[in-house]
Design a protein around this motif. Structure first.
Motif, PDB file in Angstrom:
ATOM      1  N   PRO A  20      12.322  -5.469  -7.053  1.00 28.98           N
ATOM      2  CA  PRO A  20      11.087  -5.815  -7.764  1.00 28.98           C
ATOM      3  C   PRO A  20      10.712  -4.738  -8.772  1.00 28.98           C
ATOM      4  O   PRO A  20      10.974  -3.553  -8.554  1.00 28.98           O
ATOM      5  N   GLN A  21      10.121  -5.154  -9.866  1.00 33.79           N
ATOM      6  CA  GLN A  21       9.740  -4.239 -10.932  1.00 33.79           C
ATOM      7  C   GLN A  21       8.236  -4.030 -10.958  1.00 33.79           C
ATOM      8  O   GLN A  21       7.459  -4.977 -10.762  1.00 33.79           O
ATOM      9  N   VAL A  22       7.831  -2.789 -11.178  1.00 31.54           N
ATOM     10  CA  VAL A  22       6.417  -2.479 -11.244  1.00 31.54           C
ATOM     11  C   VAL A  22       5.795  -3.162 -12.459  1.00 31.54           C
ATOM     12  O   VAL A  22       6.431  -3.312 -13.512  1.00 31.54           O
ATOM     13  N   ARG A  23       4.552  -3.596 -12.300  1.00 33.10           N
ATOM     14  CA  ARG A  23       3.794  -4.257 -13.362  1.00 33.10           C
ATOM     15  C   ARG A  23       2.472  -3.520 -13.541  1.00 33.10           C
ATOM     16  O   ARG A  23       2.079  -2.736 -12.667  1.00 33.10           O
ATOM     17  N   PRO A  24       1.761  -3.759 -14.627  1.00 27.71           N
ATOM     18  CA  PRO A  24       0.445  -3.140 -14.770  1.00 27.71           C
ATOM     19  C   PRO A  24      -0.435  -3.467 -13.564  1.00 27.71           C
ATOM     20  O   PRO A  24      -0.466  -4.605 -13.092  1.00 27.71           O
ATOM     21  N   GLY A  82       2.271   1.740 -11.715  1.00 23.32           N
ATOM     22  CA  GLY A  82       2.134   0.867 -12.868  1.00 23.32           C
ATOM     23  C   GLY A  82       1.024   1.295 -13.811  1.00 23.32           C
ATOM     24  O   GLY A  82       0.125   2.072 -13.449  1.00 23.32           O
ATOM     25  N   GLU A  83       1.080   0.762 -15.006  1.00 22.84           N
ATOM     26  CA  GLU A  83       0.073   1.048 -16.028  1.00 22.84           C
ATOM     27  C   GLU A  83      -1.318   0.684 -15.528  1.00 22.84           C
ATOM     28  O   GLU A  83      -1.532  -0.371 -14.931  1.00 22.84           O
ATOM     29  N   GLY A  84      -2.265   1.596 -15.735  1.00 23.38           N
ATOM     30  CA  GLY A  84      -3.650   1.345 -15.361  1.00 23.38           C
ATOM     31  C   GLY A  84      -4.012   1.765 -13.955  1.00 23.38           C
ATOM     32  O   GLY A  84      -5.187   1.746 -13.574  1.00 23.38           O
ATOM     33  N   VAL A  85      -3.021   2.158 -13.152  1.00 22.34           N
ATOM     34  CA  VAL A  85      -3.278   2.598 -11.782  1.00 22.34           C
ATOM     35  C   VAL A  85      -3.557   4.095 -11.798  1.00 22.34           C
ATOM     36  O   VAL A  85      -2.758   4.882 -12.322  1.00 22.34           O
ATOM     37  N   VAL A 135       9.088  -2.584  -2.402  1.00 19.95           N
ATOM     38  CA  VAL A 135       8.115  -3.657  -2.517  1.00 19.95           C
ATOM     39  C   VAL A 135       7.092  -3.223  -3.568  1.00 19.95           C
ATOM     40  O   VAL A 135       6.794  -2.031  -3.698  1.00 19.95           O
ATOM     41  N   VAL A 136       6.587  -4.176  -4.313  1.00 18.37           N
ATOM     42  CA  VAL A 136       5.563  -3.908  -5.317  1.00 18.37           C
ATOM     43  C   VAL A 136       4.279  -4.605  -4.889  1.00 18.37           C
ATOM     44  O   VAL A 136       4.283  -5.802  -4.580  1.00 18.37           O
ATOM     45  N   ALA A 137       3.177  -3.849  -4.829  1.00 18.51           N
ATOM     46  CA  ALA A 137       1.899  -4.394  -4.372  1.00 18.51           C
ATOM     47  C   ALA A 137       0.794  -4.067  -5.368  1.00 18.51           C
ATOM     48  O   ALA A 137       0.834  -3.038  -6.054  1.00 18.51           O
ATOM     49  N   GLU A 138      -0.198  -4.944  -5.446  1.00 19.79           N
ATOM     50  CA  GLU A 138      -1.349  -4.685  -6.290  1.00 19.79           C
ATOM     51  C   GLU A 138      -2.100  -3.447  -5.783  1.00 19.79           C
ATOM     52  O   GLU A 138      -2.195  -3.217  -4.570  1.00 19.79           O
ATOM     53  N   GLU A 139      -2.613  -2.674  -6.714  1.00 22.30           N
ATOM     54  CA  GLU A 139      -3.333  -1.444  -6.367  1.00 22.30           C
ATOM     55  C   GLU A 139      -4.425  -1.708  -5.336  1.00 22.30           C
ATOM     56  O   GLU A 139      -4.652  -0.891  -4.427  1.00 22.30           O
ATOM     57  N   ARG A 140      -5.078  -2.842  -5.422  1.00 22.37           N
ATOM     58  CA  ARG A 140      -6.179  -3.209  -4.530  1.00 22.37           C
ATOM     59  C   ARG A 140      -5.793  -3.122  -3.058  1.00 22.37           C
ATOM     60  O   ARG A 140      -6.613  -2.788  -2.207  1.00 22.37           O
ATOM     61  N   TRP A 141      -4.524  -3.430  -2.774  1.00 20.41           N
ATOM     62  CA  TRP A 141      -4.098  -3.555  -1.383  1.00 20.41           C
ATOM     63  C   TRP A 141      -3.381  -2.312  -0.848  1.00 20.41           C
ATOM     64  O   TRP A 141      -2.935  -2.308   0.305  1.00 20.41           O
ATOM     65  N   VAL A 142      -3.275  -1.278  -1.651  1.00 19.10           N
ATOM     66  CA  VAL A 142      -2.545  -0.077  -1.241  1.00 19.10           C
ATOM     67  C   VAL A 142      -3.549   0.989  -0.793  1.00 19.10           C
ATOM     68  O   VAL A 142      -4.524   1.270  -1.480  1.00 19.10           O
ATOM     69  N   HIS A 143      -3.291   1.593   0.377  1.00 16.00           N
ATOM     70  CA  HIS A 143      -4.212   2.582   0.952  1.00 16.00           C
ATOM     71  C   HIS A 143      -3.461   3.862   1.282  1.00 16.00           C
ATOM     72  O   HIS A 143      -2.443   3.832   1.987  1.00 16.00           O
ATOM     73  N   SER A 144      -3.970   4.976   0.809  1.00 19.66           N
ATOM     74  CA  SER A 144      -3.377   6.268   1.126  1.00 19.66           C
ATOM     75  C   SER A 144      -3.677   6.628   2.578  1.00 19.66           C
ATOM     76  O   SER A 144      -4.788   6.406   3.078  1.00 19.66           O
ATOM     77  N   VAL A 145      -2.679   7.205   3.255  1.00 14.80           N
ATOM     78  CA  VAL A 145      -2.891   7.652   4.639  1.00 14.80           C
ATOM     79  C   VAL A 145      -2.802   9.168   4.748  1.00 14.80           C
ATOM     80  O   VAL A 145      -2.760   9.718   5.851  1.00 14.80           O
ATOM     81  N   GLY A 146      -2.759   9.853   3.610  1.00 20.83           N
ATOM     82  CA  GLY A 146      -2.728  11.304   3.631  1.00 20.83           C
ATOM     83  C   GLY A 146      -1.486  11.834   4.331  1.00 20.83           C
ATOM     84  O   GLY A 146      -0.368  11.402   4.050  1.00 20.83           O
ATOM     85  N   ASN A 147      -1.689  12.754   5.270  1.00 21.00           N
ATOM     86  CA  ASN A 147      -0.558  13.374   5.958  1.00 21.00           C
ATOM     87  C   ASN A 147      -0.197  12.668   7.269  1.00 21.00           C
ATOM     88  O   ASN A 147       0.520  13.230   8.095  1.00 21.00           O
ATOM     89  N   MET A 148      -0.687  11.460   7.458  1.00 21.30           N
ATOM     90  CA  MET A 148      -0.363  10.723   8.672  1.00 21.30           C
ATOM     91  C   MET A 148       1.130  10.433   8.720  1.00 21.30           C
ATOM     92  O   MET A 148       1.713  10.000   7.723  1.00 21.30           O
ATOM     93  N   PRO A 149       1.799  10.675   9.855  1.00 24.37           N
ATOM     94  CA  PRO A 149       3.223  10.348   9.955  1.00 24.37           C
ATOM     95  C   PRO A 149       3.465   8.875   9.646  1.00 24.37           C
ATOM     96  O   PRO A 149       2.687   8.004  10.068  1.00 24.37           O
ATOM     97  N   LEU A 150       4.541   8.595   8.931  1.00 23.11           N
ATOM     98  CA  LEU A 150       4.784   7.231   8.465  1.00 23.11           C
ATOM     99  C   LEU A 150       5.085   6.258   9.604  1.00 23.11           C
ATOM    100  O   LEU A 150       4.816   5.063   9.475  1.00 23.11           O
ATOM    101  N   ASP A 151       5.644   6.751  10.715  1.00 20.28           N
ATOM    102  CA  ASP A 151       5.874   5.838  11.830  1.00 20.28           C
ATOM    103  C   ASP A 151       4.542   5.377  12.419  1.00 20.28           C
ATOM    104  O   ASP A 151       4.341   4.184  12.698  1.00 20.28           O
TER     105      ASP A 151
END
Length: 354
Positions: A20-24, A82-85, A135-151
């Motif tokens: 998948p390709q990133v979009r604005p 993506g552009e605008g993020v 995977v490419v997701a809209e900015e609205r649905w992406v949440h930073s977890v900081g230093n939380m382990p990815l598992d």
């Protein structure tokens, strides 16, 4: 790129598909870990159900038909912006709230997008999924977890389900609540209740799961409803009053009945489980105690609060991870393994090797 795609009942395949390709307005993410969910098991063993599309009928929002990339409980690393993020940095640890919504119906306009008329999930309804290289997701649905382990971060999605359910019930610190069913969502619901200072009683027939509720420190008391009368147990621990609230995380009639009986006057029964058959409700019991029964579905604006609970130390997700697998043989090592070991497994997480 590699991706695990769902084709229908007992048919998942490791495919090579276009990257998948990133979009604005979007973020490109490299998934790290993906949790296996009860919805995945139902789809794999029993076949298509909404909000999954079929081979003939596309999902009304994504426009995709089967096959679709699987996996909706996932964490990952930001690969491209993506552009605008503006809210993310390359290499940042994130989770994706996998909601697919129309943004047009009354529910969406009211902010209750979890009950969108055309709702769906990334990883079930289309738009990629966690069991892929990207995977490419809209900015609205992406949440930073900081230093939380990815598992551990892969469990934020089911934690948000439990948090959403608890938030719908008016509870105060020191109240007593009963959780019926100690599967993954039941245990996480108990964890959220404990995080809010609620005394928690977990009712579960499985000895192994009762032991996990105590070991994970999410239950103050556990009950085997086959051996003890739950309502009497609750009364004995509430001065005869009953519980302020109960959470049905099992979705079967006997659990529903026992939870309803365990409530005090004006208590609240919250249905978190998905019922395949309509439960029979004892309306006289509800009326003469002025009980409330409500239901919750997924989450709406709950992910950040779930992340905050983990960062605060009030919820420890590490014990809930009971197995880690390579996704390439997910049918046998994941879905079948969970069915064969359902009493001893809580959350199995998978990683697709590049």
């Amino acid at each position: 790129m590699k991706a695990i795609r769902y084709y229908g009942k007992e048919d998942v395949r490791l495919d090579e598909i276009d990257e998948p390709q990133v979009r604005p307005g979007t973020v490109k993410i490299k998934p790290a870990w993906t949790g296996l969910c009860g919805s995945d098991l139902h789809l794999y063993f029993h076949g298509v159900m909404p909000p999954a599309p079929s081979h003939d009928n596309a999902h009304p929002v994504t426009g995709e038909k089967l096959p679709v990339v699987f996996g909706h409980e996932f964490s990952g690393i930001v690969e491209e912006i993506g552009e605008g993020v503006t809210g993310f940095n390359l290499g940042e640890h994130v989770v994706v709230e996998p909601s697919v919504v129309c943004n047009e119906c009354v529910a969406c306009r009211d902010g209750a997008y979890n009950v969108c008329e055309k709702f769906g999930f990334v990883g079930i309804s289309g738009r990629g999924g966690g069991l892929s290289e990207y995977v490419v997701a809209e900015e609205r649905w992406v949440h930073s977890v900081g230093n939380m382990p990815l598992d551990e971060a892969a469990l934020i999605e089911p934690l948000a389900v439990s948090l959403h359910a608890v938030r719908m019930v008016d509870l105060n610190e020191g109240d007593v609540a009963v959780v019926g069913g100690a599967g993954p969502i039941g245990l996480l619901t108990a964890a959220v209740l404990k995080a809010h200072g609620v005394t928690t009683i977990v009712s579960e027939v499985s000895t192994a799961r009762r032991e996990m509720a105590l070991e994970f420190k999410v239950a103050d008391y556990v009950v085997d409803p086959m051996q003890q009368d739950l309502a009497e147990f609750v009364k004995a621990h509430t001065g005869g009053a009953g519980a302020a609230a109960a959470f049905d995380c099992a979705g079967v009639q006997p659990v529903f009945d026992s939870l309803l009986k365990s409530l005090k006057a004006r208590g609240h029964l919250q249905i978190v489980a998905i019922y395949t058959n309509n439960p029979v409700i004892d309306f006289p019991a509800m009326i003469f105690k002025e009980l409330r029964v409500s239901a919750s579905l997924g989450y709406a604006g709950d992910h950040q609060a779930a992340i905050d609970l983990v960062h605060s130390g009030k919820v420890n997700l590490k014990p809930f991870i009971t197995a880690r697998i390579n996704a390439e043989n997910i049918a046998q090592d994941g879905y079948q393994f969970l069915v064969d070991n359902k009493e001893t497994q809580v959350k199995v997480i998978a990683q697709l090797q590049a």
